[in-house]
Design a protein around this motif. Structure first.
Motif, PDB file in Angstrom:
ATOM      1  N   LEU A   1       0.519  -0.884   0.119  1.00  0.00           N
ATOM      2  CA  LEU A   1       0.230   0.186   0.067  1.00  0.00           C
ATOM      3  C   LEU A   1       1.135   1.212   0.145  1.00  0.00           C
ATOM      4  N   TYR A   2       0.882   1.929  -1.036  1.00  0.00           N
ATOM      5  CA  TYR A   2       1.368   3.120  -1.839  1.00  0.00           C
ATOM      6  C   TYR A   2       0.400   4.488  -1.376  1.00  0.00           C
ATOM      7  N   TYR A   3       1.524   5.387  -0.485  1.00  0.00           N
ATOM      8  CA  TYR A   3       0.939   6.998  -0.428  1.00  0.00           C
ATOM      9  C   TYR A   3       1.469   7.901  -1.727  1.00  0.00           C
ATOM     10  N   ASP A   4      -0.173   7.916  -2.262  1.00  0.00           N
ATOM     11  CA  ASP A   4       0.488   8.728  -4.195  1.00  0.00           C
ATOM     12  C   ASP A   4       0.205  10.273  -3.259  1.00  0.00           C
ATOM     13  N   ILE A   5       1.709  10.953  -3.601  1.00  0.00           N
ATOM     14  CA  ILE A   5       2.587  12.367  -3.674  1.00  0.00           C
ATOM     15  C   ILE A   5       1.052  12.732  -3.921  1.00  0.00           C
ATOM     16  N   SER A   6       0.975  13.167  -5.183  1.00  0.00           N
ATOM     17  CA  SER A   6       0.402  14.065  -6.008  1.00  0.00           C
ATOM     18  C   SER A   6      -1.013  14.043  -5.544  1.00  0.00           C
ATOM     19  N   THR A   7      -1.943  12.961  -3.809  1.00  0.00           N
ATOM     20  CA  THR A   7      -3.130  13.631  -3.802  1.00  0.00           C
ATOM     21  C   THR A   7      -2.988  14.878  -2.507  1.00  0.00           C
ATOM     22  N   TYR A   8      -1.661  15.445  -2.115  1.00  0.00           N
ATOM     23  CA  TYR A   8      -2.338  16.244  -1.428  1.00  0.00           C
ATOM     24  C   TYR A   8      -1.063  17.593  -2.007  1.00  0.00           C
ATOM     25  N   PRO A   9      -1.480  18.719  -2.280  1.00  0.00           N
ATOM     26  CA  PRO A   9      -0.756  19.725  -2.622  1.00  0.00           C
ATOM     27  C   PRO A   9      -0.346  20.248  -2.709  1.00  0.00           C
ATOM     28  N   ASP A  10       0.053  19.924  -1.054  1.00  0.00           N
ATOM     29  CA  ASP A  10       1.030  20.447  -0.487  1.00  0.00           C
ATOM     30  C   ASP A  10       2.377  20.087  -0.220  1.00  0.00           C
TER      31      ASP A  10
ATOM     32  N   HIS B   1      10.327  13.394   7.021  1.00  0.00           N
ATOM     33  CA  HIS B   1       9.468  15.205   7.748  1.00  0.00           C
ATOM     34  C   HIS B   1       7.838  15.598   6.637  1.00  0.00           C
ATOM     35  N   THR B   2       8.973  14.909   5.390  1.00  0.00           N
ATOM     36  CA  THR B   2       8.179  15.579   4.518  1.00  0.00           C
ATOM     37  C   THR B   2       6.716  14.523   4.699  1.00  0.00           C
ATOM     38  N   ASN B   3       7.026  13.511   4.607  1.00  0.00           N
ATOM     39  CA  ASN B   3       6.277  12.240   4.126  1.00  0.00           C
ATOM     40  C   ASN B   3       5.100  12.336   5.193  1.00  0.00           C
ATOM     41  N   GLU B   4       6.195  12.120   6.519  1.00  0.00           N
ATOM     42  CA  GLU B   4       5.012  12.685   8.117  1.00  0.00           C
ATOM     43  C   GLU B   4       4.074  13.697   8.108  1.00  0.00           C
ATOM     44  N   ILE B   5       4.255  14.858   7.343  1.00  0.00           N
ATOM     45  CA  ILE B   5       3.272  15.916   7.197  1.00  0.00           C
ATOM     46  C   ILE B   5       1.776  15.892   6.052  1.00  0.00           C
ATOM     47  N   ALA B   6       2.319  14.728   5.126  1.00  0.00           N
ATOM     48  CA  ALA B   6       1.307  14.628   3.897  1.00  0.00           C
ATOM     49  C   ALA B   6       0.349  13.174   4.685  1.00  0.00           C
ATOM     50  N   GLN B   7       1.211  12.435   5.180  1.00  0.00           N
ATOM     51  CA  GLN B   7       0.210  11.682   5.822  1.00  0.00           C
ATOM     52  C   GLN B   7       0.104  12.129   6.787  1.00  0.00           C
ATOM     53  N   SER B   8       0.112  12.752   8.009  1.00  0.00           N
ATOM     54  CA  SER B   8      -0.558  13.800   8.502  1.00  0.00           C
ATOM     55  C   SER B   8      -1.915  14.521   8.771  1.00  0.00           C
ATOM     56  N   GLU B   9      -1.427  15.115   7.796  1.00  0.00           N
ATOM     57  CA  GLU B   9      -2.815  16.298   6.958  1.00  0.00           C
ATOM     58  C   GLU B   9      -3.844  15.601   6.286  1.00  0.00           C
ATOM     59  N   GLY B  10      -2.854  14.710   5.444  1.00  0.00           N
ATOM     60  CA  GLY B  10      -3.955  13.830   4.628  1.00  0.00           C
ATOM     61  C   GLY B  10      -5.209  13.303   5.260  1.00  0.00           C
ATOM     62  N   SER B  11      -4.536  12.882   6.584  1.00  0.00           N
ATOM     63  CA  SER B  11      -5.907  11.958   6.947  1.00  0.00           C
ATOM     64  C   SER B  11      -6.836  12.747   8.034  1.00  0.00           C
ATOM     65  N   PHE B  12      -6.810  14.601   7.729  1.00  0.00           N
ATOM     66  CA  PHE B  12      -7.540  15.010   8.639  1.00  0.00           C
ATOM     67  C   PHE B  12      -8.675  15.089   7.798  1.00  0.00           C
ATOM     68  N   ASP B  13     -10.295  15.497   8.503  1.00  0.00           N
ATOM     69  CA  ASP B  13     -11.849  15.859   7.510  1.00  0.00           C
ATOM     70  C   ASP B  13     -11.288  17.596   7.528  1.00  0.00           C
ATOM     71  N   GLU B  14     -12.635  17.980   7.451  1.00  0.00           N
ATOM     72  CA  GLU B  14     -12.473  19.017   6.655  1.00  0.00           C
ATOM     73  C   GLU B  14     -12.548  20.051   8.000  1.00  0.00           C
ATOM     74  N   ALA B  15     -12.841  19.539   9.064  1.00  0.00           N
ATOM     75  CA  ALA B  15     -12.616  19.904  11.091  1.00  0.00           C
ATOM     76  C   ALA B  15     -10.849  20.554  11.094  1.00  0.00           C
ATOM     77  N   GLU B  16     -10.276  19.047  10.865  1.00  0.00           N
ATOM     78  CA  GLU B  16      -8.765  19.014  11.576  1.00  0.00           C
ATOM     79  C   GLU B  16      -8.162  19.909  10.647  1.00  0.00           C
ATOM     80  N   ARG B  17      -8.834  20.170   9.115  1.00  0.00           N
ATOM     81  CA  ARG B  17      -8.290  21.105   7.807  1.00  0.00           C
ATOM     82  C   ARG B  17      -8.286  22.800   8.638  1.00  0.00           C
TER      83      ARG B  17
END
Length: 573
Positions: free
Chosen positions: A152-161, A252-268
């Motif tokens: 299972l991979y994280y697709d970095i293209s799905t996280y604009p930041d 740390h770049t990957n940490e940010i992507a997967q952590s913030e990528g797990s947020f819902d709208e309220a958390e963002r």
């Protein structure tokens, strides 16, 4: 001034403002326990310790979390190479868990020797697999993942930041270019920068540690553990994340992507996962940074076969010599290591301990403070809190025998000397330990208003005079962050002086530690002993004129008086 920190996110100095006033949550990347920590690794944890203790000094309530990576870290950060834990287990002919515990214990021993305070939470990756699985499931729900080749991979293209921490360009990363070197070793990846969230047996056969998951039996990728464990103990938004500068472009770049990528709208909407990112620079040897992968490195205190390296202990250096060396450089600057440089640090620490020894002797002789190795924290702590000796002037009274006083410790009731204020200012300016070290050196050497109480404006209080007790209290306060054990070092130095003079614990009586008279056969010993005793009584009675007369008289006769915590002794020049 307020605390200011250099934030890697944005690459600028910023005022520190915690999410919750008076409280700080911070996470520091811990060790991968497949080998001994080398001295370059340990620089990161001394930096973490300074941050932890500076926040405490400034009055914050802290929750400090650190991970132990005991599964899932490959020899390459980009999901390439061999599993580090499995590799070490094979070399040692032990199980992976046995290897992990062995090197975890060795790491704890090292940080204890460096006077590093343990984090409030030390969490092992292997004990948090359920949290990692739950986090990966959220990423899957949010459309950030794909399965390929059984992994299972994280697709970095799905996280604009993606890449914002390291100023990486997402379009370039997709194409395999950009500032970060990306070696394509996995044909299953859609983008060279994509990373594995969960491995299965399809990648590595006979993996030592595996767990059941929705994606098959396997084990987590390295990056997911820090996100899962930090959010478990600190929440989905916390103040500070730290690590080595090498973690910026990948981990740390990957940490940010997967952590913030797990947020819902309220958390963002609440803001970023982490507000402040702090990174320490490398320790540099001739030829480049130190690396365990090279097969030759330097440990703090663990002896190594000659072909693999050596320990500082085997070269005659104490752990606190190395801490002294590290504190002489700013954490964001590369620090060049050599044995000659460490020798200079060792000599510098010894000189500092010697100056503190003189202050201890002076405080006991002139102020009747009665400092000992057993009571100095209590006595000097009372001075810091305004309940002990150390003030001077017409608004303060001091009892020489009891060490008590009445009067203001400083303006506003807060203990301060000029050097202590400069010490604090240095730490508040992005943890500038070289400035803090210089302030301690000045306080110990009697410079820069040493031993003089000042107000918040830095000006001496009315009637304040320099006192050794005040200087020692200021040094104790500084050492609550620098943690060089300088007061204990001062007592060590006094004991060395006492032994060198031929006396032990009974130095005041002129006898050695074995109970024999150190001046046996000296025809003037009885007379000199009487004069030394008279001088002691004169000082207790605050008859310093007579005490000085006796010292000068004995000096003229070639006799030196040595004031020790056990009392005065003397020796022939």
């Amino acid at each position: 001034m307020a605390l200011r920190l250099y934030n890697t996110m944005g690459h600028k100095m910023q005022d520190f403002k915690p999410i919750e006033e008076g409280k700080v949550g911070f996470y520091g990347c811990g060790p991968t326990v497949y080998n001994y920590a080398h001295i370059g690794n340990l620089r990161a944890y001394v930096f973490l310790d300074v941050l932890d203790k500076t926040l405490s000094l400034l009055g914050y309530k802290i929750k400090h979390v650190m991970n132990i990576t005991d599964v899932g870290h490959l020899t390459g950060d980009g999901d390439d190479g061999e599993d580090k834990m499995k590799k070490s287990a094979a070399e040692r002919h032990q199980s992976v868990l046995e290897v992990a515990q062995f090197y975890t214990d060795a790491f704890i021993k090292d940080i204890d020797a460096l006077n590093i305070r343990h984090p409030d939470v030390i969490c092992k990756a292997t004990e948090h697999i359920p949290e990692m699985i739950e986090l990966i499931k959220k990423l899957e729900e949010n459309g950030h993942t794909y399965m390929a080749g059984g992994n299972l991979y994280y697709d970095i293209s799905t996280y604009p930041d993606y890449g914002k921490l390291a100023n990486l360009n997402l379009d370039e990363l997709k194409a395999g270019a950009g500032k970060r070197k990306v070696v394509v070793v996995d044909e299953n990846k859609r983008n060279p920068g994509d990373f594995v969230l969960w491995f299965t047996k399809s990648k590595f056969e006979d993996q030592a540690m595996t767990w059941d998951s929705p994606w098959g039996r396997g084990y987590p990728g390295w990056h997911i553990e820090c996100s899962a464990m930090s959010m478990k103990y600190l929440g989905k938004h916390f103040d500070i994340h730290t690590g080595g500068i090498d973690h910026v472009p990948v981990h740390h770049t990957n940490e940010i992507a997967q952590s913030e990528g797990s947020f819902d709208e309220a958390e963002r909407a609440k803001g970023p996962w982490v507000n402040y990112w702090l990174h320490n620079e490398f320790l540099i040897l001739e030829g480049g940074k130190m690396s365990k992968s090279s097969g030759h490195f330097i440990t703090l205190q663990t002896s190594l076969p000659e072909e693999k390296g050596f320990s500082l202990k085997d070269k005659g250096f104490a752990p606190l010599d190395y801490r002294f060396f590290l504190l002489g450089g700013h954490y964001r600057k590369q620090l060049v290591f050599s044995l000659d440089a460490l020798e200079s640090a060792k000599n510098g620490r010894a000189a500092l301990n010697g100056r503190v020894a003189k202050l201890i002797a002076k405080a006991n002789a002139e102020e009747g403070l009665g400092l000992t190795r057993d009571n100095f924290e209590k006595v000097l702590g009372d001075i810091l809190s305004g309940n002990g000796a150390g003030t001077a002037g017409e608004n303060a009274s001091v009892g020489a025998s009891t060490g008590t006083f009445s009067g203001n410790a400083s303006a506003g009731g807060e203990f301060a000397t000029e050097n202590l204020l400069k010490f604090r200012e240095g730490l508040e300016n992005d943890l500038a330990t070289p400035v803090a070290m210089a302030a301690m050196q000045k306080e110990a050497s009697g410079k820069g208003g040493s031993g003089v109480l000042v107000g918040k404006d830095g000006k001496a209080l009315d009637g304040a005079v320099s006192k050794a007790s005040v200087a020692l209290a200021a040094i104790l306060k500084m050492d609550s962050v620098l943690s060089l054990d300088v007061i204990k070092g001062g007592f060590d130095e006094l004991e060395k002086q006492s032994l060198h003079a031929g006396t032990g614990a009974a130095g005041a009586a002129g006898t050695g530690s074995a109970g024999t008279n150190a001046h046996e056969g000296d025809p003037e010993a009885a007379e000199i002993d009487a004069l030394v005793a008279e001088r002691t009584e004169a000082k207790k009675a605050k008859n310093f004129v007579r005490a000085d007369e006796i010292r000068n008289q004995l000096t003229a006769r070639g006799v030196t008086i040595i004031d020790t915590p056990a009392g005065p002794t003397w020796k022939r020049n």
